[in-house]
Design a protein around this motif. Sequence first.
Motif, short mmCIF file in Angstrom:
data_model
loop_
_atom_site.label_atom_id
_atom_site.label_comp_id
_atom_site.label_asym_id
_atom_site.label_seq_id
_atom_site.Cartn_x
_atom_site.Cartn_y
_atom_site.Cartn_z
N SER A 1 -13.49 8.09 8.45
CA SER A 1 -12.37 7.39 7.83
C SER A 1 -11.47 6.79 8.89
CB SER A 1 -11.56 8.36 6.95
OG SER A 1 -10.96 9.36 7.75
N PHE A 2 -10.60 5.93 8.43
CA PHE A 2 -9.51 5.43 9.25
C PHE A 2 -8.25 6.01 8.62
CE2 PHE A 2 -12.79 2.33 10.11
CZ PHE A 2 -12.70 2.17 11.48
N THR A 3 -7.44 6.69 9.42
CA THR A 3 -6.29 7.39 8.87
C THR A 3 -5.02 6.55 8.85
OG1 THR A 3 -5.77 8.38 11.01
CG2 THR A 3 -7.22 9.64 9.52
N LYS A 4 -5.02 5.43 9.57
CA LYS A 4 -3.85 4.55 9.59
C LYS A 4 -4.28 3.13 9.23
CE LYS A 4 -1.49 7.21 13.13
NZ LYS A 4 -1.13 7.25 14.55
N PHE A 5 -3.80 2.67 8.08
CA PHE A 5 -4.07 1.30 7.66
C PHE A 5 -2.98 0.85 6.71
CE2 PHE A 5 -6.19 4.15 4.77
CZ PHE A 5 -6.08 3.57 3.52
N ASN A 6 -2.88 -0.46 6.54
CA ASN A 6 -1.87 -1.02 5.67
C ASN A 6 -2.49 -2.17 4.90
OD1 ASN A 6 0.54 -1.46 4.41
ND2 ASN A 6 1.73 -1.53 6.30
N ALA A 7 -1.95 -2.47 3.73
CA ALA A 7 -2.47 -3.57 2.92
C ALA A 7 -1.36 -4.08 2.02
CB ALA A 7 -3.67 -3.11 2.10
N LYS A 8 -1.54 -5.33 1.57
CA LYS A 8 -0.57 -5.95 0.69
C LYS A 8 -1.30 -6.87 -0.28
CE LYS A 8 2.94 -7.78 2.80
NZ LYS A 8 3.91 -8.67 3.46
N ILE A 9 -0.83 -6.89 -1.51
CA ILE A 9 -1.32 -7.81 -2.53
C ILE A 9 -0.14 -8.70 -2.91
CG2 ILE A 9 -2.30 -8.08 -4.84
CD1 ILE A 9 -3.43 -5.23 -4.56
N GLU A 10 -0.34 -10.01 -2.83
CA GLU A 10 0.71 -10.96 -3.18
C GLU A 10 0.19 -11.89 -4.26
OE1 GLU A 10 3.10 -12.34 0.49
OE2 GLU A 10 1.08 -11.88 1.24
N GLY A 11 0.89 -11.92 -5.41
CA GLY A 11 0.48 -12.82 -6.48
C GLY A 11 0.91 -12.28 -7.83
N GLU A 12 0.92 -13.16 -8.81
CA GLU A 12 1.37 -12.79 -10.15
C GLU A 12 0.29 -12.02 -10.91
OE1 GLU A 12 4.59 -13.06 -10.77
OE2 GLU A 12 4.52 -13.86 -8.74
N ASP A 13 -0.97 -12.24 -10.58
CA ASP A 13 -2.06 -11.48 -11.19
C ASP A 13 -3.15 -11.30 -10.13
OD1 ASP A 13 -4.31 -13.56 -11.57
OD2 ASP A 13 -2.61 -14.53 -12.54
N LEU B 1 0.83 -1.20 0.00
CA LEU B 1 0.00 0.00 0.00
C LEU B 1 0.87 1.25 0.00
CD1 LEU B 1 -3.04 0.95 0.35
CD2 LEU B 1 -2.39 1.39 2.71
N ASP B 2 0.48 2.23 -0.79
CA ASP B 2 1.07 3.56 -0.76
C ASP B 2 0.12 4.42 0.08
OD1 ASP B 2 1.90 6.15 -1.13
OD2 ASP B 2 1.92 6.06 -3.32
N PRO B 3 0.39 4.57 1.38
CA PRO B 3 -0.57 5.23 2.26
C PRO B 3 -0.79 6.71 1.95
CG PRO B 3 1.47 4.78 3.44
CD PRO B 3 1.59 4.12 2.09
N THR B 4 0.17 7.37 1.32
CA THR B 4 -0.01 8.79 1.04
C THR B 4 -0.96 9.03 -0.13
OG1 THR B 4 1.95 8.87 -0.36
CG2 THR B 4 2.25 9.42 1.96
N HIS B 5 -1.29 7.98 -0.87
CA HIS B 5 -2.21 8.10 -1.99
C HIS B 5 -3.39 7.15 -1.83
CE1 HIS B 5 1.63 9.65 -3.71
NE2 HIS B 5 0.80 10.63 -4.02
N SER B 6 -3.81 6.91 -0.59
CA SER B 6 -4.87 5.95 -0.30
C SER B 6 -5.78 6.48 0.80
CB SER B 6 -4.27 4.61 0.13
OG SER B 6 -3.46 4.08 -0.90
N GLU B 7 -7.06 6.07 0.74
CA GLU B 7 -8.00 6.43 1.80
C GLU B 7 -8.98 5.29 2.04
OE1 GLU B 7 -10.14 9.98 0.59
OE2 GLU B 7 -11.52 8.81 -0.62
N LEU B 8 -9.40 5.18 3.28
CA LEU B 8 -10.37 4.17 3.70
C LEU B 8 -11.49 4.90 4.43
CD1 LEU B 8 -11.27 1.24 4.14
CD2 LEU B 8 -9.77 1.17 6.14
N THR B 9 -12.70 4.87 3.85
CA THR B 9 -13.81 5.64 4.40
C THR B 9 -15.03 4.76 4.68
OG1 THR B 9 -14.67 6.21 2.21
CG2 THR B 9 -13.08 7.74 3.19
#
Length: 174
Positions: free
Chosen positions: A30-42, A8-16
């Motif tokens: 909103s939640f101002t602090k969050f993290n995420a990850k995508i793992e996989g070839e597609d 996740l690029d937190p400076t260009h993301s929002e969760l509302t």
Amino acid sequence: MSTTVWNLDPTHSELTFKVKHLMISNVKGSFTKFNAKIEGEDFENAKITASVDADSIFTNNTDRDGHLKSADFFEVETFPVLKFESTSITKTDDGEYTLIGDLTIKGITKSVELDVEFGGFMKDPYGNEKAGFSFNGKINRKDFGLNWNAALETGGVLVSDEVKIAAEVQFVKA
């Protein structure tokens, strides 16, 4: 063979989120602090995980934020993190997907369904590969033990059970 990882690029993301108040209008937060990850070839075969700092809830009202952090709602001292882990991703149209996963709030895990729109890939000015997504869905807050409410004199309730959730997120290729 290594798996492709997108963080996740937190400076260009929002969760509302939006919740109907007094049965007449939506209140947004909103939640101002969050993290995420995508793992996989597609994306269709990827594993998506996310964690949200419950204490980072923000509704532009200090008293309301304090109430939402209390035992009436998120009980942030006991349950500091909301978690999501994908279980399936299905392509429904060009650039559109249905994401199903396990959402955990207050120690309660339920399956949720989100509509996903893939915004595309782009290199930023620094040469980083980015991917953009919009996520939208609805949950019933009572499914997660967020039960507090107040009856209105005219009938109905102060806060609806349905919560609309949305995320506008960018990921950067690791």
